[in-house]
Structure formats: structure tokens, C-alpha cells
Design an enzyme around this catalytic site. Structure first.
Site, PDB file in Angstrom:
ATOM      1  N   PRO A 141       0.794  -1.228   0.000  1.00 40.73           N
ATOM      2  CA  PRO A 141       0.000   0.000   0.000  1.00 40.73           C
ATOM      3  C   PRO A 141       0.828   1.281   0.000  1.00 40.73           C
ATOM      4  O   PRO A 141       1.891   1.357   0.610  1.00 40.73           O
ATOM      5  CB  PRO A 141      -0.833  -0.111   1.283  1.00 40.73           C
ATOM      6  CG  PRO A 141      -0.117  -1.089   2.134  1.00 40.73           C
ATOM      7  CD  PRO A 141       0.586  -2.024   1.211  1.00 40.73           C
ATOM      8  N   ASN A 142       0.295   2.245  -0.721  1.00 39.01           N
ATOM      9  CA  ASN A 142       0.816   3.603  -0.843  1.00 39.01           C
ATOM     10  C   ASN A 142       2.089   3.710  -1.673  1.00 39.01           C
ATOM     11  O   ASN A 142       2.569   4.812  -1.917  1.00 39.01           O
ATOM     12  CB  ASN A 142       1.029   4.251   0.533  1.00 39.01           C
ATOM     13  CG  ASN A 142      -0.267   4.371   1.295  1.00 39.01           C
ATOM     14  OD1 ASN A 142      -1.253   4.877   0.758  1.00 39.01           O
ATOM     15  ND2 ASN A 142      -0.286   3.900   2.527  1.00 39.01           N
ATOM     16  N   ARG A 195       5.166  11.061  -2.454  1.00 34.52           N
ATOM     17  CA  ARG A 195       4.903  10.782  -1.044  1.00 34.52           C
ATOM     18  C   ARG A 195       6.180  10.898  -0.223  1.00 34.52           C
ATOM     19  O   ARG A 195       7.116  10.118  -0.412  1.00 34.52           O
ATOM     20  CB  ARG A 195       4.325   9.369  -0.904  1.00 34.52           C
ATOM     21  CG  ARG A 195       4.112   8.959   0.526  1.00 34.52           C
ATOM     22  CD  ARG A 195       3.700   7.502   0.624  1.00 34.52           C
ATOM     23  NE  ARG A 195       3.603   7.119   2.027  1.00 34.52           N
ATOM     24  CZ  ARG A 195       3.915   5.932   2.489  1.00 34.52           C
ATOM     25  NH1 ARG A 195       4.304   4.982   1.673  1.00 34.52           N
ATOM     26  NH2 ARG A 195       3.803   5.666   3.770  1.00 34.52           N
ATOM     27  N   TYR A 243      11.247   8.587   1.337  1.00 32.13           N
ATOM     28  CA  TYR A 243      11.147   7.506   0.359  1.00 32.13           C
ATOM     29  C   TYR A 243      11.836   7.791  -0.971  1.00 32.13           C
ATOM     30  O   TYR A 243      11.890   6.927  -1.834  1.00 32.13           O
ATOM     31  CB  TYR A 243       9.677   7.168   0.108  1.00 32.13           C
ATOM     32  CG  TYR A 243       8.972   6.676   1.352  1.00 32.13           C
ATOM     33  CD1 TYR A 243       9.305   5.454   1.918  1.00 32.13           C
ATOM     34  CD2 TYR A 243       7.991   7.445   1.968  1.00 32.13           C
ATOM     35  CE1 TYR A 243       8.670   5.006   3.076  1.00 32.13           C
ATOM     36  CE2 TYR A 243       7.352   7.001   3.121  1.00 32.13           C
ATOM     37  CZ  TYR A 243       7.696   5.790   3.660  1.00 32.13           C
ATOM     38  OH  TYR A 243       7.069   5.345   4.802  1.00 32.13           O
ATOM     39  N   ASN A 295       7.796  -5.808  -1.130  1.00 27.14           N
ATOM     40  CA  ASN A 295       7.805  -4.667  -0.229  1.00 27.14           C
ATOM     41  C   ASN A 295       6.389  -4.577   0.323  1.00 27.14           C
ATOM     42  O   ASN A 295       5.510  -3.993  -0.307  1.00 27.14           O
ATOM     43  CB  ASN A 295       8.193  -3.371  -0.953  1.00 27.14           C
ATOM     44  CG  ASN A 295       8.255  -2.189  -0.006  1.00 27.14           C
ATOM     45  OD1 ASN A 295       7.724  -2.235   1.099  1.00 27.14           O
ATOM     46  ND2 ASN A 295       8.890  -1.125  -0.454  1.00 27.14           N
ATOM     47  N   ALA A 335       3.194  -0.969   4.737  1.00 33.08           N
ATOM     48  CA  ALA A 335       2.575  -0.999   6.072  1.00 33.08           C
ATOM     49  C   ALA A 335       2.069  -2.391   6.459  1.00 33.08           C
ATOM     50  O   ALA A 335       1.947  -2.689   7.648  1.00 33.08           O
ATOM     51  CB  ALA A 335       1.437   0.011   6.150  1.00 33.08           C
ATOM     52  N   GLU A 360      12.329  -9.707   1.554  1.00 30.32           N
ATOM     53  CA  GLU A 360      11.563  -8.565   2.050  1.00 30.32           C
ATOM     54  C   GLU A 360      12.348  -7.290   1.752  1.00 30.32           C
ATOM     55  O   GLU A 360      13.546  -7.217   2.036  1.00 30.32           O
ATOM     56  CB  GLU A 360      11.336  -8.713   3.556  1.00 30.32           C
ATOM     57  CG  GLU A 360      10.600  -7.583   4.194  1.00 30.32           C
ATOM     58  CD  GLU A 360      10.494  -7.751   5.707  1.00 30.32           C
ATOM     59  OE1 GLU A 360       9.934  -6.855   6.345  1.00 30.32           O
ATOM     60  OE2 GLU A 360      10.995  -8.763   6.261  1.00 30.32           O
ATOM     61  N   HIS A 416      12.475  -2.890   1.854  1.00 31.71           N
ATOM     62  CA  HIS A 416      11.971  -1.613   2.369  1.00 31.71           C
ATOM     63  C   HIS A 416      12.821  -0.487   1.808  1.00 31.71           C
ATOM     64  O   HIS A 416      14.049  -0.625   1.691  1.00 31.71           O
ATOM     65  CB  HIS A 416      11.999  -1.582   3.898  1.00 31.71           C
ATOM     66  CG  HIS A 416      11.101  -2.605   4.495  1.00 31.71           C
ATOM     67  ND1 HIS A 416       9.730  -2.488   4.486  1.00 31.71           N
ATOM     68  CD2 HIS A 416      11.375  -3.794   5.068  1.00 31.71           C
ATOM     69  CE1 HIS A 416       9.202  -3.555   5.047  1.00 31.71           C
ATOM     70  NE2 HIS A 416      10.174  -4.374   5.406  1.00 31.71           N
ATOM     71  N   ARG A 465      13.209   3.875  12.548  1.00 33.67           N
ATOM     72  CA  ARG A 465      11.952   4.621  12.557  1.00 33.67           C
ATOM     73  C   ARG A 465      11.155   4.306  13.820  1.00 33.67           C
ATOM     74  O   ARG A 465      11.683   3.759  14.779  1.00 33.67           O
ATOM     75  CB  ARG A 465      11.170   4.287  11.281  1.00 33.67           C
ATOM     76  CG  ARG A 465      11.955   4.753  10.038  1.00 33.67           C
ATOM     77  CD  ARG A 465      11.208   4.623   8.773  1.00 33.67           C
ATOM     78  NE  ARG A 465       9.985   5.421   8.811  1.00 33.67           N
ATOM     79  CZ  ARG A 465       9.003   5.271   7.929  1.00 33.67           C
ATOM     80  NH1 ARG A 465       9.111   4.390   6.956  1.00 33.67           N
ATOM     81  NH2 ARG A 465       7.918   6.012   8.007  1.00 33.67           N
TER      82      ARG A 465
END
Length: 159
Positions: free
Chosen positions: A10-11, A18, A23, A75, A78, A99, A101, A108
Site C-alpha cells: 500500500p501507498n 509521497r 522515500y 515490499n 505498512a 523482504e 523496504h 523509525r
């Protein structure tokens, strides 16, 4: 050599606009094009899919089994911190995965530091912006090459 599925959660469709300080400025389309070109240069076909919907990502993972996908780059965004359902789908299809990111999730907020995927993935790559995808593809290539060598040696040993 192999078929690699890249999944974006998502996103990530908003990349480039964004929170660029967090990012980066690369758009998802640019990342996908880079992966497809890099994959071809390594002898792989790369398929890219993004969804904001958990069930669509699960459906795409399950479809990967029928398509004989060799490796998944994911990825989860969230969903990293919330989705047992995506984790279960990855376990069910038994396709190796990495995985990914864009940011360093360990630097974070504390809620972002837990992943439902890290322990079932071959590895986790994060904190390098769009380069995290490129590095993950290289790692997937090395893994597939090693698997191919193992199969070749096994075949020779049975003759």
C-alpha cells in the site's frame, strides 16, 4: 533463467510524491522499469504488481504458484507490521522471497520495527531507497543461480 514476481504494498503507488525525504524521488513506474531491465540483463523475467488491498496481494501470491514463479521480491509496506494473511500466503506457496523496504525501518518508529515477514524471507534489504529493489534482485539472482548449481551437481551425482 527464472521468473521473479515483485510485489509492492500500500501507498507505494505514490512514490515520487509521497514524503520524498523519506522515500526518495523515484516513481514506482521507474523502479519497475529498472527491475525489468535489470532482470532481463541477468536472464530473468520480472513481473511487477502493486496494490493497496491486502486481498489482492494475497491473490497475486497464490497465482504465482500456478505461474511457476521462481522467486518473490516483496515490499509489504505498512502490511509488514500487520498482515498475518500475507505471511500465510507466502508460506503456503513455498516460493523463496526477499523482504524489501525503501527506508531503514529499524531507525523509525518502534511499531515499524516488527515484521511478520523477516523470519520467513531469505533476507531483508532496506534503507537504500529505490536501490533496495536493485540489491534484492541481485540477491535473488544469486540465490537462483546457486539453486541451479545445486540441482546440476545433484543430477551429476545420480548418473
Amino acid at each position: 533463467m527464472g521468473k521473479i514476481l515483485t510485489l509492492h504494498g500500500p501507498n507505494l503507488n505514490l512514490l515520487g510524491t509521497r514524503e520524498p525525504l523519506l522515500y526518495g524521488n523515484d516513481r514506482l513506474e521507474d523502479i519497475n522499469n529498472l527491475l525489468i531491465q535489470q532482470g532481463m540483463s541477468l536472464g530473468h523475467s520480472v513481473i511487477c504488481f502493486q496494490s493497496n488491498a491486502e486481498h489482492q496481494l494475497i491473490d497475486r501470491i497464490q497465482q504465482a504458484m500456478n505461474e511457476k514463479i521462481d522467486f518473490i521480491l516483496i515490499n509489504p509496506a505498512a502490511f509488514t507490521h500487520t498482515s498475518i494473511a500475507i505471511r500465510d500466503a507466502l508460506l503456503a506457496v513455498q516460493i523463496p522471497c526477499i523482504e524489501i523496504h525503501l527506508s531503514n525501518v529499524h531507525a523509525r518508529e518502534s511499531f515499524r520495527q516488527h515484521s511478520y515477514f523477516s523470519d520467513i524471507a531469505i533476507g531483508t534489504i532496506g534503507g537504500f531507497g529505490a536501490n533496495s529493489y536493485r540489491l534484492a534482485l541481485l540477491a535473488a539472482h544469486d540465490h537462483l543461480k546457486q539453486c541451479q548449481l545445486t540441482v546440476t551437481v545433484s543430477e551429476r551425482n545420480t548418473i
